[in-house]
Design an enzyme around this catalytic site. Structure first.
Site, mmCIF file in Angstrom:
data_model
loop_
_atom_site.group_PDB
_atom_site.id
_atom_site.type_symbol
_atom_site.label_atom_id
_atom_site.label_comp_id
_atom_site.label_asym_id
_atom_site.label_seq_id
_atom_site.Cartn_x
_atom_site.Cartn_y
_atom_site.Cartn_z
ATOM 1 C CE LYS A 23 -3.334 -83.562 -20.488
ATOM 2 N NZ LYS A 23 -3.436 -82.332 -21.310
ATOM 3 C CB SER A 24 1.040 -84.610 -25.619
ATOM 4 O OG SER A 24 1.055 -83.623 -24.628
ATOM 5 N NE ARG A 28 0.770 -83.480 -30.853
ATOM 6 C CZ ARG A 28 0.601 -82.686 -29.784
ATOM 7 N NH1 ARG A 28 -0.064 -83.161 -28.734
ATOM 8 N NH2 ARG A 28 1.073 -81.464 -29.770
ATOM 9 N N GLY A 76 -8.434 -77.978 -23.099
ATOM 10 C CA GLY A 76 -7.939 -77.061 -24.124
ATOM 11 C C GLY A 76 -7.442 -77.765 -25.370
ATOM 12 C CD GLN A 153 -2.703 -77.669 -26.631
ATOM 13 O OE1 GLN A 153 -3.824 -77.167 -26.672
ATOM 14 N NE2 GLN A 153 -2.215 -78.205 -25.529
ATOM 15 C CG ASP A 298 2.240 -78.440 -19.917
ATOM 16 O OD1 ASP A 298 1.826 -77.277 -19.773
ATOM 17 O OD2 ASP A 298 1.761 -79.232 -20.744
ATOM 18 N NE ARG A 329 -1.186 -75.013 -16.010
ATOM 19 C CZ ARG A 329 -1.109 -76.043 -16.851
ATOM 20 N NH1 ARG A 329 -0.070 -76.178 -17.647
ATOM 21 N NH2 ARG A 329 -2.083 -76.942 -16.883
ATOM 22 N NE ARG A 372 0.341 -80.152 -17.163
ATOM 23 C CZ ARG A 372 0.357 -81.473 -17.313
ATOM 24 N NH1 ARG A 372 0.694 -82.238 -16.302
ATOM 25 N NH2 ARG A 372 0.025 -82.031 -18.472
ATOM 26 C CE LYS A 396 -6.812 -79.675 -18.393
ATOM 27 N NZ LYS A 396 -7.795 -79.797 -19.471
#
Length: 416
Positions: A23-24, A28, A76, A153, A298, A329, A372, A396
């Protein structure tokens, strides 16, 4: 949807799971693809976050109206990256909004940095928080400074648009830098498509680049998603082996530190051509696991739950950025682990779990709209019956998560 996970056992010793792209990396590269249309992507993430990001970028490029609103829900990363993207889209006005939780997540640090460059951004409701109105314009300024300990981020959002700025960008990070792997990931992806960068001391320089030639890039699978299978193997019998697809030994992803951390649990990672094999070779020999997770926050939830399932202690540090995720979290972990019988203490940046051989059964795990939370607690079904509330939240980042668990032997039942 609630899922009842009955105490399970993986069906065989050797299993294989295919996980889609990081996902990261995907988010990008989706932004870079919008800036450089000649960039082609393979193995992109099918996560909700990436779908939201792609939809906003696609809608923007296909039909630009005078003023439009994009709802990015809980995403986010999309909020931060799109804020920077729309700031440089000349003669284009948009409003970025999201879920109730998103409206509680700060955006001021990024907005202030973009304003240093000349961006025109205003708040629609509460100062410092979404929704925000962005009037795209050509940004001439090329110097910006930002506290080095903020979410990576914010930094990556600015770096991703930097090569499209007329004069590039000189970025000064003030103080001690955290989340360095995610910054280096962004720079490495820029380098991959031919953008010149440098990162010396606390100064990052990105040179301008008008266009790129046709380029195709294969996105590595998501290491955060792999973490749940590390947990499953750690909680399984010696000899259990799971193979995961599309991973690299020299990964750009900070969460690849999993391979090192889970050796403490008796899990060995074997790197093959384009896969990794997770092998349970021994039982955990440690009484306490100590991890500094500044560069990989994470995976904190996964590690804490693994330790609880094995009846060992852990002390996790570097968790300050988890306070502003989909939920707090650190606090959420404490609440849900204590339902199961754990004793947990937390600070603003750490979590300590005491060893316990007691695991309560049939506990309902609240997910707090956080993917998560759902996935980190699921492996405990190898030890006890457990109920996951709002189980669909996994979409997600990992839409096929429950199907993949069922395929390797987990007993899942939908309940009212």
């Amino acid at each position: 949807m609630m899922l009842y996970l009955q105490k399970s056992k993986v069906e065989s010793q050797k299993l294989k799971v295919t996980i889609t792209g990081s996902k990261s990396e995907t988010n990008r590269l989706l932004l870079l693809q919008a800036l450089y249309p000649n960039l082609k992507l393979e193995n992109a993430s099918n996560s909700d976050d990436s779908e939201v990001m792609l939809q906003a970028l696609t809608d923007d490029l296909s039909s630009r109206a005078q003023s439009r609103e994009f709802n990015i829900h809980h995403a986010g990363t999309a909020m931060r990256f799109l804020t920077a993207y729309f700031a440089i889209q000349e003669n284009n006005e948009v409003v970025l909004t999201g879920s109730t939780r998103m409206k509680e997540r700060p955006i001021k640090i990024l907005v202030d940095a973009l304003r240093q460059l000349g961006a025109e951004i205003s708040y629609e409701e509460n100062d410092g928080f979404p929704p925000i109105r962005i009037k795209g314009k050509k940004l001439i300024q090329n110097k910006v400074s930002l506290a080095a300990n903020v979410s990576s981020q914010y930094i990556s959002a600015l770096l991703l648009i930097a090569p499209k700025l007329e004069n590039g960008l000189e970025f000064t990070l003030e103080g001690k830098v955290t989340s360095i792997p995610y910054i280096k990931m962004t720079l490495a992806l820029l380098n991959e498509i031919g953008v010149e960068t440098s990162f010396v001391s606390n100064i990052i320089i990105v040179k301008p680049k008008l266009s790129i030639i046709n380029y195709q890039l294969l996105i590595e699978s998501d290491w955060s998603s792999a973490s749940y299978f590390y947990s499953i193997v750690a909680l399984s019998e010696i000899g259990t082996e799971i193979t995961l697809s599309n991973y690299k030994q020299n990964s750009l992803q900070g969460d690849s530190v999993l391979a090192e951390i889970y050796e403490n649990f008796g899990v060995v990672t074997v790197f093959l051509k384009d896969t990794i094999q997770l092998q349970k070779v021994s039982n955990c020999q440690s009484q306490i696991i100590n991890c500094q997770l500044n560069n990989a926050p994470d995976i904190a939830q996964t590690i804490a739950v693994t330790c609880f399932g094995l009846g060992i202690s852990c002390h996790l540090k570097g968790l300050h950025t988890l306070k502003i995720k989909e939920t707090d979290r650190v606090v959420a972990l404490k609440i849900e682990l204590e339902k199961l019988g754990a004793h947990v203490t937390v600070t603003n940046e750490s979590l300590t779990l005491e060893a316990s051989d007691k695991i309560n059964s049939d506990v309902k795990i609240k997910t707090y709209q956080d993917h998560r939370m759902a996935m980190a607690f699921a492996p405990l079904a190898l030890k006890t019956n457990i109920i996951i509330e709002d189980a669909e939240v996994v979409s997600k980042s990992y839409p096929s998560f429950w199907d993949d668990l069922k395929a390797i032997g987990f007993d899942l039942q939908k309940i009212q």
